[in-house]
Design an enzyme around this catalytic site. Structure first.
Site, short mmCIF file in Angstrom:
data_model
loop_
_atom_site.label_atom_id
_atom_site.label_comp_id
_atom_site.label_asym_id
_atom_site.label_seq_id
_atom_site.Cartn_x
_atom_site.Cartn_y
_atom_site.Cartn_z
N GLN A 162 -4.53 -5.26 6.90
CA GLN A 162 -5.48 -6.20 6.31
C GLN A 162 -5.41 -7.59 6.92
OE1 GLN A 162 -7.83 -5.30 4.25
NE2 GLN A 162 -7.09 -3.26 3.73
N LYS B 87 -10.54 -0.71 10.51
CA LYS B 87 -10.64 -1.91 9.68
C LYS B 87 -10.93 -3.14 10.53
CE LYS B 87 -7.35 -0.12 6.27
NZ LYS B 87 -8.07 0.19 5.05
N HIS C 28 0.88 -1.18 0.00
CA HIS C 28 0.00 0.00 0.00
C HIS C 28 0.92 1.23 0.00
CE1 HIS C 28 -2.78 2.97 1.82
NE2 HIS C 28 -3.77 2.16 1.49
N ASP D 243 2.97 -4.55 8.02
CA ASP D 243 1.76 -3.75 7.87
C ASP D 243 0.57 -4.70 8.08
OD1 ASP D 243 -0.53 -2.55 6.92
OD2 ASP D 243 0.41 -1.70 5.13
N CYS E 68 -4.79 2.43 -3.65
CA CYS E 68 -3.55 2.98 -3.05
C CYS E 68 -2.40 1.98 -3.19
CB CYS E 68 -3.74 3.35 -1.59
SG CYS E 68 -5.00 4.59 -1.34
#
Ligand code: PMP
Length: 415
Positions: free
Chosen positions: A212, A235, A132, A209, A373
């Site tokens: 997700q 999220k 991202h 990261d 993104c």
């Protein structure tokens, strides 16, 4: 079409779960909302909304100033939430949990602060082709400032990291590897344990990261052993404006502050300032107090349902969605990794994703169209954009059917 194996998902009572989410019963012009943009942001259960309301109406005061009872109680709730987040991530020491505004700020914090302390000219930083923008630009900027080189791990046609190239690119020059745990554009779940152990073998640190991954799977940071982990509250069914950075304490305690000001200090004179220990050192200013409390409630909500059950049900949804969409002629799924989270990106022959989402929106099917993104992913797959359906444990098989029917309608319009 409907799922022949619907009953195997009996471990989750999705109809009941949906009643917890006020937004999911929204109808416009009599049509029900089919919300399949969970990769962008998730809807909030009423318990999270109500907890924040209760905090604001009955418990609200600023934190960490220790002036009066109400403030002490608010501070207590705030710090208990930090402990809850530590447990959620499988770590013991809550001083390793820093509240930020989200994944973007968490990664910027590490790039700036770790970079300032540990990156010199000639060093290398490694990211991948599936990141991202939030996990690209901070490293580009930091490398430019520090005179370091950014190395990129390529991905194969299925959207998986090419691990042989990772091995080849790693060296004693590598200071940090910053990789997404799950790709927002492709759904790929990366082999993070292997990435971490290989990086550690050459003395490099690893930031993951987790924007997700935290919504979909149990994340055990003790087991993964990464040095930093970043994710966003909005999220994982919590509020926006709040996120987390986990960092190993021995690293955090050596790192300079990112934002300076109130609450992150030890002693201030007009000439010089000494800084507080982490996590306070990295939480300058009044934090988003209510949002922290809301995030804690979201974690309770997920924990009560059981993240393993969520994971299992979402895998079924992914398998079903992949099958149903693959049967549509002219539809190509972008991101066919062996290990995937419940995200399906696709392109339709001769129809731009912006037209796809506009037409789907007429039936209140909410999916995302664009580069997500992650422009380097689009470049890698030679597409300008994709349409992305990202599924949650509150989604039903019927909603995937609605998506598939909508796509067929789009094709008829453009035939
Ligand atoms: N990384 C990934 C993989 C993401 O999906 C996102 C959000 N789309 C981000 C980082 C940025 O998260 P936020 O906007 O909440 O800071």
């Amino acid at each position: 079409m409907s799922n022949p194996n619907k009953t195997v998902s009996a471990s989750l009572d999705v109809d009941k779960i949906r009643q917890d989410f006020p937004m999911l019963s929204k109808r416009i012009n009599g049509k029900p909302l089919v919300y399949l943009d969970n990769g962008a942001t998730t809807q909030k259960p009423l318990s999270v909304i109500k907890r924040m309301e209760r905090f604001d109406t009955e418990e609200y005061a600023t934190v960490r100033r220790g002036a009066y009872q109400l403030g002490e109680m608010a501070t207590n709730t705030y710090e208990e939430t930090r402990k809850k987040l530590a447990r959620f991530l499988g770590v013991e020491d809550a001083r390793q949990i820093i509240f930020t505004s989200g994944t973007t700020q968490s990664i910027n914090l590490v790039a700036y602060s770790f970079g300032k302390k540990y990156i010199q000219s000639g060093d290398e930083v490694m990211i991948s082709n599936m990141e991202h923008h939030a996990n690209i630009i901070p490293w580009q900027t930091m490398c430019e400032e520090r005179g370091a080189t950014l190395k990129i791990i390529p991905i194969n046609d299925a959207g998986e990291l090419i691990m042989e190239d990772y091995d080849r690119l790693l060296s004693s020059k590598t200071k940090i590897v910053a990789i997404t745990h799950v790709s927002n554009a492709l759904g790929t779940i990366n082999p993070v344990k292997e990435i971490v152990s290989k990086a550690h073998a050459v003395g490099a640190k690893v930031l993951l990261d987790g924007a997700q991954s935290t919504p979909h799977m149990k994340v055990d940071l003790q087991d993964i052993d990464c040095d930093f982990y970043a994710f966003s509250g909005h999220k994982i069914y919590g509020p926006s404006g709040i996120g987390v950075l986990y960092g190993k304490y021995e690293l955090l305690k050596e790192m300079p502050p990112y934002v300076t000001g109130g609450e992150m200090i030890n002693v201030v004179t007009l000439e010089k300032t000494t800084y507080a220990k982490p996590p306070a050192r990295f939480e300058g200013g009044t934090p988003p107090i209510t949002q922290v409390i809301g995030l804690g409630e979201a974690v309770d909500y997920l924990t009560n349902i059981g993240i393993e059950k969520i994971d299992a049900y979402e895998r079924e949804l992914l398998a079903y969605g992949t099958k149903v969409l693959s049967e549509i002629p002219g539809l190509r799924i972008i991101g066919t990794a062996k290990h995937k989270a419940s995200i399906i990106s696709f392109v339709l022959e001769s129809v731009h994703p912006h037209d796809v989402i506009t037409l789907l929106d007429q039936d209140l099917v909410a999916v995302r169209g664009g580069h997500h993104c992650a422009q380097p992913v689009m470049t890698r797959f030679c597409v300008p954009a994709t349409t992305r359906a990202s599924m949650s444990f509150y989604n039903k098989y019927e909603e995937i059917d609605a998506l598939a029917a909508g796509i067929r309608k789009v094709q008829e319009v453009f035939a």
